[in-house]
Design a protein around this motif. Sequence first.
Motif, PDB file in Angstrom:
ATOM      1  N   GLU A  70       3.001  36.887  -8.570  1.00 12.81           N
ATOM      2  CA  GLU A  70       4.382  37.087  -9.013  1.00 12.81           C
ATOM      3  C   GLU A  70       4.995  35.765  -9.483  1.00 12.81           C
ATOM      4  N   ASP A  71       4.657  34.650  -8.828  1.00 19.11           N
ATOM      5  CA  ASP A  71       5.201  33.359  -9.250  1.00 19.11           C
ATOM      6  C   ASP A  71       4.823  33.045 -10.694  1.00 19.11           C
ATOM      7  N   ARG A  72       3.555  33.230 -11.032  1.00 20.17           N
ATOM      8  CA  ARG A  72       3.112  32.927 -12.392  1.00 20.17           C
ATOM      9  C   ARG A  72       3.703  33.898 -13.406  1.00 20.17           C
ATOM     10  N   ILE A  73       3.854  35.157 -13.024  1.00 15.38           N
ATOM     11  CA  ILE A  73       4.485  36.139 -13.915  1.00 15.38           C
ATOM     12  C   ILE A  73       5.950  35.767 -14.148  1.00 15.38           C
ATOM     13  N   GLN A  74       6.654  35.450 -13.061  1.00 21.16           N
ATOM     14  CA  GLN A  74       8.082  35.143 -13.166  1.00 21.16           C
ATOM     15  C   GLN A  74       8.363  33.878 -13.969  1.00 21.16           C
ATOM     16  N   LEU A  75       7.449  32.912 -13.916  1.00 25.12           N
ATOM     17  CA  LEU A  75       7.681  31.638 -14.600  1.00 25.12           C
ATOM     18  C   LEU A  75       7.036  31.553 -15.980  1.00 25.12           C
ATOM     19  N   LEU A  76       6.419  32.622 -16.428  1.00 26.99           N
ATOM     20  CA  LEU A  76       5.717  32.585 -17.714  1.00 26.99           C
ATOM     21  C   LEU A  76       6.644  32.233 -18.874  1.00 26.99           C
ATOM     22  N   ASN A  77       7.865  32.691 -18.826  1.00 27.73           N
ATOM     23  CA  ASN A  77       8.811  32.406 -19.907  1.00 27.73           C
ATOM     24  C   ASN A  77       9.127  30.912 -19.995  1.00 27.73           C
ATOM     25  N   ALA A  78       8.843  30.170 -18.923  1.00 35.38           N
ATOM     26  CA  ALA A  78       9.084  28.725 -18.890  1.00 35.38           C
ATOM     27  C   ALA A  78       7.785  27.981 -18.549  1.00 35.38           C
ATOM     28  N   TRP A  79       6.675  28.448 -19.066  1.00 34.24           N
ATOM     29  CA  TRP A  79       5.369  27.900 -18.716  1.00 34.24           C
ATOM     30  C   TRP A  79       5.247  26.404 -18.987  1.00 34.24           C
TER      31      TRP A  79
ATOM     32  N   ARG B 173      -2.491  26.896 -20.712  1.00 31.81           N
ATOM     33  CA  ARG B 173      -1.400  26.291 -21.467  1.00 31.81           C
ATOM     34  C   ARG B 173      -1.751  26.206 -22.960  1.00 31.81           C
ATOM     35  N   ALA B 174      -3.001  25.893 -23.248  1.00 30.25           N
ATOM     36  CA  ALA B 174      -3.446  25.850 -24.648  1.00 30.25           C
ATOM     37  C   ALA B 174      -3.359  27.236 -25.275  1.00 30.25           C
ATOM     38  N   ALA B 175      -3.765  28.264 -24.522  1.00 33.16           N
ATOM     39  CA  ALA B 175      -3.691  29.642 -25.029  1.00 33.16           C
ATOM     40  C   ALA B 175      -2.249  30.075 -25.226  1.00 33.16           C
ATOM     41  N   LEU B 176      -1.368  29.703 -24.320  1.00 38.76           N
ATOM     42  CA  LEU B 176       0.038  30.089 -24.440  1.00 38.76           C
ATOM     43  C   LEU B 176       0.708  29.376 -25.613  1.00 38.76           C
ATOM     44  N   ALA B 177       0.372  28.107 -25.815  1.00 38.85           N
ATOM     45  CA  ALA B 177       0.927  27.379 -26.970  1.00 38.85           C
ATOM     46  C   ALA B 177       0.463  28.011 -28.272  1.00 38.85           C
ATOM     47  N   LEU B 178      -0.813  28.373 -28.329  1.00 40.11           N
ATOM     48  CA  LEU B 178      -1.336  29.021 -29.538  1.00 40.11           C
ATOM     49  C   LEU B 178      -0.676  30.388 -29.731  1.00 40.11           C
TER      50      LEU B 178
ATOM     51  N   TYR C 280      -3.638  24.150 -32.607  1.00 35.66           N
ATOM     52  CA  TYR C 280      -4.952  24.748 -32.844  1.00 35.66           C
ATOM     53  C   TYR C 280      -6.065  23.870 -32.267  1.00 35.66           C
ATOM     54  N   ASP C 281      -5.989  22.576 -32.513  1.00 37.61           N
ATOM     55  CA  ASP C 281      -7.027  21.656 -32.034  1.00 37.61           C
ATOM     56  C   ASP C 281      -7.102  21.637 -30.509  1.00 37.61           C
ATOM     57  N   THR C 282      -5.966  21.691 -29.850  1.00 35.84           N
ATOM     58  CA  THR C 282      -5.957  21.733 -28.387  1.00 35.84           C
ATOM     59  C   THR C 282      -6.622  23.008 -27.891  1.00 35.84           C
ATOM     60  N   ALA C 283      -6.294  24.130 -28.492  1.00 36.65           N
ATOM     61  CA  ALA C 283      -6.927  25.388 -28.097  1.00 36.65           C
ATOM     62  C   ALA C 283      -8.433  25.339 -28.341  1.00 36.65           C
ATOM     63  N   ALA C 284      -8.830  24.740 -29.456  1.00 32.40           N
ATOM     64  CA  ALA C 284     -10.257  24.654 -29.800  1.00 32.40           C
ATOM     65  C   ALA C 284     -11.037  23.811 -28.796  1.00 32.40           C
ATOM     66  N   LYS C 285     -10.370  22.931 -28.082  1.00 33.51           N
ATOM     67  CA  LYS C 285     -11.024  22.119 -27.053  1.00 33.51           C
ATOM     68  C   LYS C 285     -11.313  22.934 -25.786  1.00 33.51           C
ATOM     69  N   HIS C 286     -10.552  23.997 -25.591  1.00 34.91           N
ATOM     70  CA  HIS C 286     -10.652  24.779 -24.355  1.00 34.91           C
ATOM     71  C   HIS C 286     -11.385  26.103 -24.518  1.00 34.91           C
ATOM     72  N   PHE C 287     -11.642  26.494 -25.757  1.00 37.61           N
ATOM     73  CA  PHE C 287     -12.283  27.780 -26.026  1.00 37.61           C
ATOM     74  C   PHE C 287     -13.441  27.572 -26.989  1.00 37.61           C
ATOM     75  N   THR C 288     -14.502  28.343 -26.793  1.00 37.55           N
ATOM     76  CA  THR C 288     -15.579  28.326 -27.776  1.00 37.55           C
ATOM     77  C   THR C 288     -15.054  28.940 -29.072  1.00 37.55           C
ATOM     78  N   GLU C 289     -15.802  28.783 -30.145  1.00 37.64           N
ATOM     79  CA  GLU C 289     -15.398  29.388 -31.421  1.00 37.64           C
ATOM     80  C   GLU C 289     -15.209  30.897 -31.275  1.00 37.64           C
ATOM     81  N   THR C 290     -16.123  31.540 -30.564  1.00 37.04           N
ATOM     82  CA  THR C 290     -16.036  32.991 -30.373  1.00 37.04           C
ATOM     83  C   THR C 290     -14.826  33.355 -29.537  1.00 37.04           C
ATOM     84  N   GLU C 291     -14.608  32.639 -28.440  1.00 40.63           N
ATOM     85  CA  GLU C 291     -13.434  32.911 -27.602  1.00 40.63           C
ATOM     86  C   GLU C 291     -12.143  32.690 -28.377  1.00 40.63           C
ATOM     87  N   LEU C 292     -12.107  31.633 -29.180  1.00 45.27           N
ATOM     88  CA  LEU C 292     -10.909  31.333 -29.970  1.00 45.27           C
ATOM     89  C   LEU C 292     -10.633  32.443 -30.980  1.00 45.27           C
ATOM     90  N   ALA C 293     -11.686  32.941 -31.601  1.00 47.09           N
ATOM     91  CA  ALA C 293     -11.514  34.066 -32.530  1.00 47.09           C
ATOM     92  C   ALA C 293     -10.960  35.293 -31.809  1.00 47.09           C
TER      93      ALA C 293
END
Length: 147
Positions: free
Chosen positions: A63-72, A84-89, A106-119
């Motif tokens: 519930e804490d993470r759900i409640q604070l998602l709007n202010a992640w 955080r990279a996924a939320l920014a993207l 985009y570059d930050t997200a690409a550091k945390h996800f494989t090409e397939t995951e990013l797609a």
Amino acid sequence: MSRTQLLDREVGLAMSALSAAAKRGLGDPVLAELVMIRASQLNHCAFCLDMHLQAARKNGESEDRIQLLNAWEEAGDLYSERERAALALTEAVTVLTDGFVPDAVYDTAAKHFTETELAHLIGLVTVINGWNRLMVSRRVPPGGYQP
């Protein structure tokens, strides 16, 4: 009321298939729900928020993470760097009023996800934005989702 009743059956099935494929390809059901909740917050889609909040809880999200998602961004280390990279993207793809997705996001997200995951992540953001626009334009209220 089922989502597929709000538009042509084939279109609804195609959107549902895209959503399911993107979630599977991302491989992280909790992150998928966080992404869909965040996009739905930005798009003011009460129906989708209700649906994905239920799904996040079912998948074990706190519930804490759900409640604070709007202010992640202000929530410190409550969300991982990958989340955080996924939320920014998610925000950058959802709110395109300033132009393109910034390279740094985009570059930050690409550091945390494989090409397939990013797609798959981008596919998930794309389809939830489609569902949000459908539900908001049809004025579908929350409470009608049945898992």
